[in-house]
Design an enzyme around this catalytic site. Structure first.
Site, PDB file in Angstrom:
ATOM      1  N   SER A 125       0.828  -1.212   0.000  1.00 27.13           N
ATOM      2  CA  SER A 125       0.000   0.000   0.000  1.00 27.13           C
ATOM      3  C   SER A 125       0.861   1.261   0.000  1.00 27.13           C
ATOM      4  O   SER A 125       2.037   1.235   0.359  1.00 27.13           O
ATOM      5  CB  SER A 125      -0.898   0.023   1.234  1.00 27.13           C
ATOM      6  OG  SER A 125      -1.534  -1.218   1.394  1.00 27.13           O
TER       7      SER A 125
HETATM    8  N1  SAH Z   1      -0.589  -5.121   4.114  1.00 29.04           N
HETATM    9  C1  SAH Z   1       0.204  -5.424   2.933  1.00 29.04           C
HETATM   10  C2  SAH Z   1      -0.481  -5.109   1.624  1.00 29.04           C
HETATM   11  C3  SAH Z   1      -1.617  -6.017   1.415  1.00 29.04           C
HETATM   12  S1  SAH Z   1      -2.107  -6.323  -0.242  1.00 29.04           S
HETATM   13  C4  SAH Z   1       1.565  -4.763   2.992  1.00 29.04           C
HETATM   14  O1  SAH Z   1       1.863  -4.064   3.967  1.00 29.04           O
HETATM   15  O2  SAH Z   1       2.360  -4.979   2.068  1.00 29.04           O
HETATM   16  C5  SAH Z   1      -3.467  -7.369   0.168  1.00 29.04           C
HETATM   17  C6  SAH Z   1      -3.076  -8.760   0.595  1.00 29.04           C
HETATM   18  O3  SAH Z   1      -4.262  -9.404   1.025  1.00 29.04           O
HETATM   19  C7  SAH Z   1      -2.521  -9.610  -0.548  1.00 29.04           C
HETATM   20  O4  SAH Z   1      -1.244 -10.081  -0.221  1.00 29.04           O
HETATM   21  C8  SAH Z   1      -3.537 -10.737  -0.670  1.00 29.04           C
HETATM   22  O5  SAH Z   1      -2.942 -11.993  -0.991  1.00 29.04           O
HETATM   23  C9  SAH Z   1      -4.155 -10.766   0.713  1.00 29.04           C
HETATM   24  N2  SAH Z   1      -5.481 -11.387   0.778  1.00 29.04           N
HETATM   25  C10 SAH Z   1      -6.530 -11.244  -0.052  1.00 29.04           C
HETATM   26  N3  SAH Z   1      -7.564 -12.004   0.366  1.00 29.04           N
HETATM   27  C11 SAH Z   1      -7.151 -12.631   1.507  1.00 29.04           C
HETATM   28  C12 SAH Z   1      -7.762 -13.557   2.408  1.00 29.04           C
HETATM   29  N4  SAH Z   1      -9.005 -13.997   2.255  1.00 29.04           N
HETATM   30  N5  SAH Z   1      -7.035 -13.984   3.461  1.00 29.04           N
HETATM   31  C13 SAH Z   1      -5.766 -13.578   3.659  1.00 29.04           C
HETATM   32  N6  SAH Z   1      -5.137 -12.705   2.844  1.00 29.04           N
HETATM   33  C14 SAH Z   1      -5.822 -12.241   1.774  1.00 29.04           C
END
Ligand code: SAH
Length: 214
Positions: free
Chosen positions: A61
């Site tokens: 993000s």
């Molecule tokens: N917080 C992260 C950015 C997140 S991007 C950072 O600091 O870099 C969103 C993430 O959510 C992705 O890696 C994706 O794989 C994960 N995601 C999406 N659906 C999910 C689910 N149901 N359970 C766990 N993770 C999930």
């Protein structure tokens, strides 16, 4: 002034301009080097206030959004926090400087393994990173004082609401995944009482059910 110091000043200036004013959040973000969480050609842009691609088609993000979400979560040093969506691990590392314990889950094993390596290298031993579908929360560790979701769902997932301690706060993007979503802060006031505050428009990758292939 050295190039590093100048970069840090610009990074913090961008955060402050976007409304990140909590000194504890700013200091945590100053201490965690975002460049460690971005690979390859994009590492050179790690200090810009933009989201960047990471593995598995996901994104790290924008720093100002990380700052605003962390600030809205109002974490205290006694808190046990759940983050859904480990991604690069950047957000979890920042939470680890503010909370007692951080659980972070992602549906992609390779992202979790990569993030664990960085946490280890930074000595962040209060983070537990697990491969799991975070839409079910983490029932074994519930309840949580704070929950941060970094992928967008249409509505706050029921299991996450149920795993929030009374008095606890959850911050998450909600709305259709292919449009702009709304950042929501949910405060649990009682067994069945929740307050909802709409904070600002955001854009996140979708919360997807089930585990990923990588
Ligand atoms: N917080 C992260 C950015 C997140 S991007 C950072 O600091 O870099 C969103 C993430 O959510 C992705 O890696 C994706 O794989 C994960 N995601 C999406 N659906 C999910 C689910 N149901 N359970 C766990 N993770 C999930």
């Amino acid at each position: 002034m050295t190039r590093d110091a100048e970069r840090t000043m610009q990074f913090l200036f961008a955060l402050r301009s976007a409304g990140v004013t909590d000194p504890r959040v700013l200091s945590a973000m100053e201490r965690i080097d975002r460049a460690l969480f971005v690979r390859g050609v994009f590492a050179a842009r790690a200090y810009e206030d933009v989201p960047l691609p990471i593995a598995c088609g996901q994104t790290i993000s924008q720093p100002s959004v990380v700052g605003l979400m962390t600030q809205a979560l109002d974490v205290s040093p006694r808190d046990k926090v759940l983050e859904v969506g480990t991604g690069s691990g950047y957000q979890a590392a920042i939470l680890a400087l503010l909370a007692r314990r951080v659980y972070t889950v992602d549906r992609f094993r390779s992202l979790v393994m990569q993030a664990r390596t960085i946490f280890e290298a930074l000595g962040l031993h209060t983070i537990t990173a697990l491969v799991a579908d975070g839409s079910h929360g983490l029932p074994d560790q519930a309840p949580f004082d704070r929950i941060l979701v970094t992928a967008a769902a249409e509505d706050p997932p029921g299991p996450l609401l149920a795993q929030l301690r009374i008095g606890g706060i959850m911050v998450l993007p909600v709305g259709q995944s292919d449009t702009v979503q709304t950042l929501l802060r949910v405060t649990r006031k009682g067994e069945r009482a929740f307050d909802y505050d709409e904070l600002r428009p955001v854009r996140f990758v979708p919360l997807v059910e089930g585990l990923g292939q990588d």
